[in-house]
Each structure stands twice: as C-alpha cells, then as structure tokens.
Design a protein around this motif. Structure first.
Motif, mmCIF file in Angstrom:
data_model
loop_
_atom_site.group_PDB
_atom_site.id
_atom_site.type_symbol
_atom_site.label_atom_id
_atom_site.label_comp_id
_atom_site.label_asym_id
_atom_site.label_seq_id
_atom_site.Cartn_x
_atom_site.Cartn_y
_atom_site.Cartn_z
ATOM 1 N N PRO A 63 40.250 63.646 32.236
ATOM 2 C CA PRO A 63 40.483 62.209 32.062
ATOM 3 C C PRO A 63 41.310 61.907 30.812
ATOM 4 C CG PRO A 63 38.215 62.574 32.722
ATOM 5 C CD PRO A 63 38.808 63.925 32.421
ATOM 6 N N GLY A 64 41.055 62.626 29.733
ATOM 7 C CA GLY A 64 41.837 62.438 28.510
ATOM 8 C C GLY A 64 43.277 62.871 28.691
ATOM 9 N N ILE A 65 43.484 63.965 29.425
ATOM 10 C CA ILE A 65 44.840 64.447 29.686
ATOM 11 C C ILE A 65 45.603 63.445 30.548
ATOM 12 C CG2 ILE A 65 46.170 66.254 30.845
ATOM 13 C CD1 ILE A 65 43.914 68.213 29.957
ATOM 14 N N VAL A 66 44.936 62.905 31.576
ATOM 15 C CA VAL A 66 45.573 61.894 32.437
ATOM 16 C C VAL A 66 45.948 60.663 31.608
ATOM 17 C CG1 VAL A 66 45.180 60.299 34.363
ATOM 18 C CG2 VAL A 66 44.509 62.702 34.575
ATOM 19 N N LYS A 67 45.062 60.250 30.725
ATOM 20 C CA LYS A 67 45.338 59.091 29.861
ATOM 21 C C LYS A 67 46.554 59.368 28.976
ATOM 22 C CE LYS A 67 43.300 56.335 26.197
ATOM 23 N NZ LYS A 67 42.213 56.222 25.245
ATOM 24 N N ASP A 68 46.624 60.573 28.393
ATOM 25 C CA ASP A 68 47.758 60.928 27.546
ATOM 26 C C ASP A 68 49.061 60.951 28.346
ATOM 27 O OD1 ASP A 68 46.042 61.172 25.394
ATOM 28 O OD2 ASP A 68 45.936 63.367 25.506
ATOM 29 N N LEU A 69 49.015 61.503 29.568
ATOM 30 C CA LEU A 69 50.212 61.533 30.404
ATOM 31 C C LEU A 69 50.660 60.125 30.786
ATOM 32 C CD1 LEU A 69 49.392 64.580 32.696
ATOM 33 C CD2 LEU A 69 51.115 64.468 30.882
ATOM 34 N N ASP A 70 49.701 59.244 31.057
ATOM 35 C CA ASP A 70 50.055 57.848 31.346
ATOM 36 C C ASP A 70 50.732 57.197 30.141
ATOM 37 O OD1 ASP A 70 49.121 57.912 33.952
ATOM 38 O OD2 ASP A 70 47.155 57.060 33.453
ATOM 39 N N ALA A 71 50.240 57.493 28.935
ATOM 40 C CA ALA A 71 50.841 56.932 27.720
ATOM 41 C C ALA A 71 52.254 57.474 27.525
ATOM 42 C CB ALA A 71 49.972 57.253 26.503
ATOM 43 N N ILE A 72 52.457 58.763 27.800
ATOM 44 C CA ILE A 72 53.791 59.357 27.683
ATOM 45 C C ILE A 72 54.743 58.707 28.679
ATOM 46 C CG2 ILE A 72 55.119 61.479 28.073
ATOM 47 C CD1 ILE A 72 52.624 63.000 26.969
ATOM 48 N N ARG A 73 54.264 58.512 29.915
ATOM 49 C CA ARG A 73 55.100 57.877 30.931
ATOM 50 C C ARG A 73 55.481 56.456 30.502
ATOM 51 N NH1 ARG A 73 52.518 58.064 36.331
ATOM 52 N NH2 ARG A 73 51.046 56.682 35.310
ATOM 53 N N ALA A 74 54.516 55.707 29.975
ATOM 54 C CA ALA A 74 54.802 54.336 29.535
ATOM 55 C C ALA A 74 55.815 54.330 28.395
ATOM 56 C CB ALA A 74 53.502 53.653 29.104
ATOM 57 N N ASP A 75 55.683 55.273 27.453
ATOM 58 C CA ASP A 75 56.655 55.368 26.349
ATOM 59 C C ASP A 75 58.045 55.693 26.868
ATOM 60 O OD1 ASP A 75 54.693 54.801 24.503
ATOM 61 O OD2 ASP A 75 54.406 56.893 23.887
ATOM 62 N N CYS A 76 58.122 56.594 27.835
ATOM 63 C CA CYS A 76 59.426 56.944 28.424
ATOM 64 C C CYS A 76 60.056 55.759 29.131
ATOM 65 C CB CYS A 76 59.282 58.123 29.393
ATOM 66 S SG CYS A 76 58.943 59.698 28.583
ATOM 67 N N MET A 77 59.230 54.994 29.838
ATOM 68 C CA MET A 77 59.744 53.816 30.554
ATOM 69 C C MET A 77 60.276 52.794 29.540
ATOM 70 S SD MET A 77 59.328 54.440 33.759
ATOM 71 C CE MET A 77 59.053 53.028 34.785
ATOM 72 N N ARG A 78 59.535 52.574 28.447
ATOM 73 C CA ARG A 78 59.977 51.630 27.418
ATOM 74 C C ARG A 78 61.268 52.118 26.766
ATOM 75 N NH1 ARG A 78 54.473 50.992 26.447
ATOM 76 N NH2 ARG A 78 54.445 52.627 24.879
ATOM 77 N N SER A 79 61.355 53.412 26.519
ATOM 78 C CA SER A 79 62.539 53.983 25.899
ATOM 79 C C SER A 79 63.756 53.866 26.818
ATOM 80 C CB SER A 79 62.281 55.454 25.558
ATOM 81 O OG SER A 79 63.430 56.049 25.009
#
Length: 81
Positions: free
Chosen positions: A62-78
């Motif tokens: 669950p923590g890994i999935v949360k981190d991957l979601d945060a990375i995806r959101a950062d990439c989308m914003r970038s």
C-alpha cells in the motif's frame, strides 16, 4: 573475472562486497545473488486479483502504491507546466 572473497562475506557484509570490488580493480563481477524470499499472501487478499488499495497487502505494497501515485501526479504536473 573471479571473486576474491567468499560469497558469504560478499553477501552478508557490505564491506565485504566493497573489498571484493576493490580487489578486482573496481570492475564488476556480476550482480550479487538475491536472498530467497517466499511471498506470503494474507487470507483476506485475492492473490489472483489483489486490490491495490487494500491495507492488507504484503511487503508494504500500500505504501509503494501511494508513492507511485505521488510520482505519477508529479510527472503529470511537470508535463503540464
């Protein structure tokens, strides 16, 4: 290229791996052997179709999935900015 130190020393002690690489002139001698691990799925988790948001997943998934979601959101914003 041959290892200079026994496998036990290289795999159980970080300094052993560093020393082995130093003795080999810092050249690589292959990837270290990974320890055997048997994944134990909790009874509450459908191992054929696990819910990625389930708090019962093993290996802190669950923590890994949360981190991957945060990375995806950062990439989308970038990409958008």
């Amino acid at each position: 290229m041959q290892h200079k130190l026994p496998e036990f020393v290289r795999t159980h002690f970080a300094i052993g791996d560093l020393l082995d690489r130093t003795l080999n002139g810092s050249r690589t001698v292959g990837e270290p052997r990974k320890p055997y691990y048997s994944l134990q799925w909790p009874n509450e988790v459908d191992r054929d179709n696990p819910d990625p948001d389930s708090p019962n997943l093993p290996l802190d998934l669950p923590g890994i999935v949360k981190d991957l979601d945060a990375i995806r959101a950062d990439c989308m914003r970038s990409a958008a900015g």
